[in-house]
Design a protein around this motif. Structure first.
Motif, PDB file in Angstrom:
ATOM      1  N   ASP A 151       3.007   6.407  -2.408  1.00  0.00           N
ATOM      2  CA  ASP A 151       4.160   7.126  -2.952  1.00  0.00           C
ATOM      3  C   ASP A 151       3.905   7.555  -4.392  1.00  0.00           C
ATOM      4  O   ASP A 151       4.216   8.684  -4.777  1.00  0.00           O
ATOM      5  CB  ASP A 151       5.418   6.260  -2.886  1.00  0.00           C
ATOM      6  CG  ASP A 151       5.933   6.063  -1.472  1.00  0.00           C
ATOM      7  OD1 ASP A 151       5.580   6.887  -0.588  1.00  0.00           O
ATOM      8  OD2 ASP A 151       6.688   5.099  -1.251  1.00  0.00           O
ATOM      9  N   LYS A 152       3.310   6.665  -5.181  1.00  0.00           N
ATOM     10  CA  LYS A 152       2.999   6.994  -6.573  1.00  0.00           C
ATOM     11  C   LYS A 152       1.942   8.095  -6.643  1.00  0.00           C
ATOM     12  O   LYS A 152       2.024   8.990  -7.482  1.00  0.00           O
ATOM     13  CB  LYS A 152       2.524   5.750  -7.322  1.00  0.00           C
ATOM     14  CG  LYS A 152       3.637   4.764  -7.605  1.00  0.00           C
ATOM     15  CD  LYS A 152       3.128   3.561  -8.368  1.00  0.00           C
ATOM     16  CE  LYS A 152       4.254   2.575  -8.606  1.00  0.00           C
ATOM     17  NZ  LYS A 152       3.799   1.397  -9.349  1.00  0.00           N
ATOM     18  N   ALA A 153       0.950   8.030  -5.763  1.00  0.00           N
ATOM     19  CA  ALA A 153      -0.094   9.053  -5.745  1.00  0.00           C
ATOM     20  C   ALA A 153       0.494  10.414  -5.373  1.00  0.00           C
ATOM     21  O   ALA A 153       0.145  11.436  -5.974  1.00  0.00           O
ATOM     22  CB  ALA A 153      -1.199   8.667  -4.768  1.00  0.00           C
ATOM     23  N   LYS A 154       1.395  10.446  -4.397  1.00  0.00           N
ATOM     24  CA  LYS A 154       2.036  11.705  -4.001  1.00  0.00           C
ATOM     25  C   LYS A 154       2.885  12.260  -5.133  1.00  0.00           C
ATOM     26  O   LYS A 154       2.881  13.460  -5.390  1.00  0.00           O
ATOM     27  CB  LYS A 154       2.888  11.491  -2.752  1.00  0.00           C
ATOM     28  CG  LYS A 154       2.070  11.302  -1.496  1.00  0.00           C
ATOM     29  CD  LYS A 154       2.963  11.055  -0.306  1.00  0.00           C
ATOM     30  CE  LYS A 154       2.155  10.720   0.927  1.00  0.00           C
ATOM     31  NZ  LYS A 154       3.007  10.428   2.079  1.00  0.00           N
ATOM     32  N   ASP A 155       3.635  11.385  -5.808  1.00  0.00           N
ATOM     33  CA  ASP A 155       4.446  11.825  -6.942  1.00  0.00           C
ATOM     34  C   ASP A 155       3.568  12.407  -8.046  1.00  0.00           C
ATOM     35  O   ASP A 155       3.896  13.431  -8.645  1.00  0.00           O
ATOM     36  CB  ASP A 155       5.277  10.668  -7.505  1.00  0.00           C
ATOM     37  CG  ASP A 155       6.431  10.284  -6.612  1.00  0.00           C
ATOM     38  OD1 ASP A 155       6.824  11.085  -5.735  1.00  0.00           O
ATOM     39  OD2 ASP A 155       6.965   9.164  -6.789  1.00  0.00           O
ATOM     40  N   MET A 156       2.441  11.750  -8.317  1.00  0.00           N
ATOM     41  CA  MET A 156       1.524  12.228  -9.345  1.00  0.00           C
ATOM     42  C   MET A 156       0.967  13.600  -8.966  1.00  0.00           C
ATOM     43  O   MET A 156       0.903  14.507  -9.800  1.00  0.00           O
ATOM     44  CB  MET A 156       0.381  11.237  -9.544  1.00  0.00           C
ATOM     45  CG  MET A 156      -0.579  11.633 -10.632  1.00  0.00           C
ATOM     46  SD  MET A 156       0.132  11.525 -12.267  1.00  0.00           S
ATOM     47  CE  MET A 156      -0.144   9.813 -12.591  1.00  0.00           C
ATOM     48  N   ALA A 157       0.592  13.767  -7.718  1.00  0.00           N
ATOM     49  CA  ALA A 157       0.053  15.055  -7.262  1.00  0.00           C
ATOM     50  C   ALA A 157       1.112  16.147  -7.350  1.00  0.00           C
ATOM     51  O   ALA A 157       0.810  17.287  -7.713  1.00  0.00           O
ATOM     52  CB  ALA A 157      -0.483  14.934  -5.845  1.00  0.00           C
ATOM     53  N   ASP A 158       2.356  15.806  -7.036  1.00  0.00           N
ATOM     54  CA  ASP A 158       3.437  16.785  -7.118  1.00  0.00           C
ATOM     55  C   ASP A 158       3.689  17.218  -8.555  1.00  0.00           C
ATOM     56  O   ASP A 158       3.900  18.396  -8.831  1.00  0.00           O
ATOM     57  CB  ASP A 158       4.733  16.215  -6.538  1.00  0.00           C
ATOM     58  CG  ASP A 158       4.730  16.137  -5.032  1.00  0.00           C
ATOM     59  OD1 ASP A 158       3.894  16.822  -4.403  1.00  0.00           O
ATOM     60  OD2 ASP A 158       5.572  15.406  -4.474  1.00  0.00           O
ATOM     61  N   MET A 213       0.818  -1.192   0.000  1.00  0.00           N
ATOM     62  CA  MET A 213       0.000   0.000   0.000  1.00  0.00           C
ATOM     63  C   MET A 213       0.863   1.257   0.000  1.00  0.00           C
ATOM     64  O   MET A 213       0.501   2.244  -0.607  1.00  0.00           O
ATOM     65  CB  MET A 213      -0.939  -0.027   1.213  1.00  0.00           C
ATOM     66  CG  MET A 213      -1.908   1.096   1.249  1.00  0.00           C
ATOM     67  SD  MET A 213      -3.139   0.886  -0.034  1.00  0.00           S
ATOM     68  CE  MET A 213      -4.363   1.996   0.521  1.00  0.00           C
ATOM     69  N   SER A 214       1.985   1.247   0.659  1.00  0.00           N
ATOM     70  CA  SER A 214       2.826   2.443   0.705  1.00  0.00           C
ATOM     71  C   SER A 214       3.370   2.791  -0.683  1.00  0.00           C
ATOM     72  O   SER A 214       3.569   3.965  -0.985  1.00  0.00           O
ATOM     73  CB  SER A 214       3.964   2.277   1.698  1.00  0.00           C
ATOM     74  OG  SER A 214       4.846   1.260   1.264  1.00  0.00           O
ATOM     75  N   ASP A 215       3.596   1.783  -1.532  1.00  0.00           N
ATOM     76  CA  ASP A 215       4.047   2.034  -2.901  1.00  0.00           C
ATOM     77  C   ASP A 215       2.980   2.821  -3.660  1.00  0.00           C
ATOM     78  O   ASP A 215       3.289   3.760  -4.390  1.00  0.00           O
ATOM     79  CB  ASP A 215       4.351   0.718  -3.608  1.00  0.00           C
ATOM     80  CG  ASP A 215       4.968   0.931  -4.975  1.00  0.00           C
ATOM     81  OD1 ASP A 215       5.841   1.817  -5.096  1.00  0.00           O
ATOM     82  OD2 ASP A 215       4.572   0.216  -5.924  1.00  0.00           O
ATOM     83  N   PHE A 216       1.720   2.443  -3.457  1.00  0.00           N
ATOM     84  CA  PHE A 216       0.612   3.153  -4.092  1.00  0.00           C
ATOM     85  C   PHE A 216       0.564   4.605  -3.620  1.00  0.00           C
ATOM     86  O   PHE A 216       0.388   5.526  -4.426  1.00  0.00           O
ATOM     87  CB  PHE A 216      -0.718   2.460  -3.789  1.00  0.00           C
ATOM     88  CG  PHE A 216      -1.914   3.244  -4.244  1.00  0.00           C
ATOM     89  CD1 PHE A 216      -2.270   3.278  -5.576  1.00  0.00           C
ATOM     90  CD2 PHE A 216      -2.676   3.963  -3.326  1.00  0.00           C
ATOM     91  CE1 PHE A 216      -3.360   4.007  -6.008  1.00  0.00           C
ATOM     92  CE2 PHE A 216      -3.767   4.698  -3.742  1.00  0.00           C
ATOM     93  CZ  PHE A 216      -4.112   4.712  -5.084  1.00  0.00           C
TER      94      PHE A 216
END
Length: 61
Positions: free
Chosen positions: A6-13, A1-4
């Protein structure tokens, strides 16, 4: 779940402007559906959420 997450945060950034615009649209829709009854609370929630994504709120008010 943490990988997901991290990807969501990167996408938002990377797409902060689009995320902020989406939040504005969601806030406007919630405001419309409640007949403006909770306008101030919705605006505060949208502003707080926008400040937590990417570089912060990029939408002019």
């Amino acid at each position: 779940m943490s990988d997901f997450m991290d990807k969501a945060k990167d996408m938002a950034d990377k797409h902060d402007k689009q995320v902020d615009q989406g939040m504005d649209k969601a806030g406007d829709m919630a405001d419309k559906r409640t007949g403006g009854k909770y306008d101030e609370q919705i605006d505060k929630g949208v502003d707080a959420a926008q400040a937590r994504t990417g570089e912060g709120d990029t939408s002019p008010r």
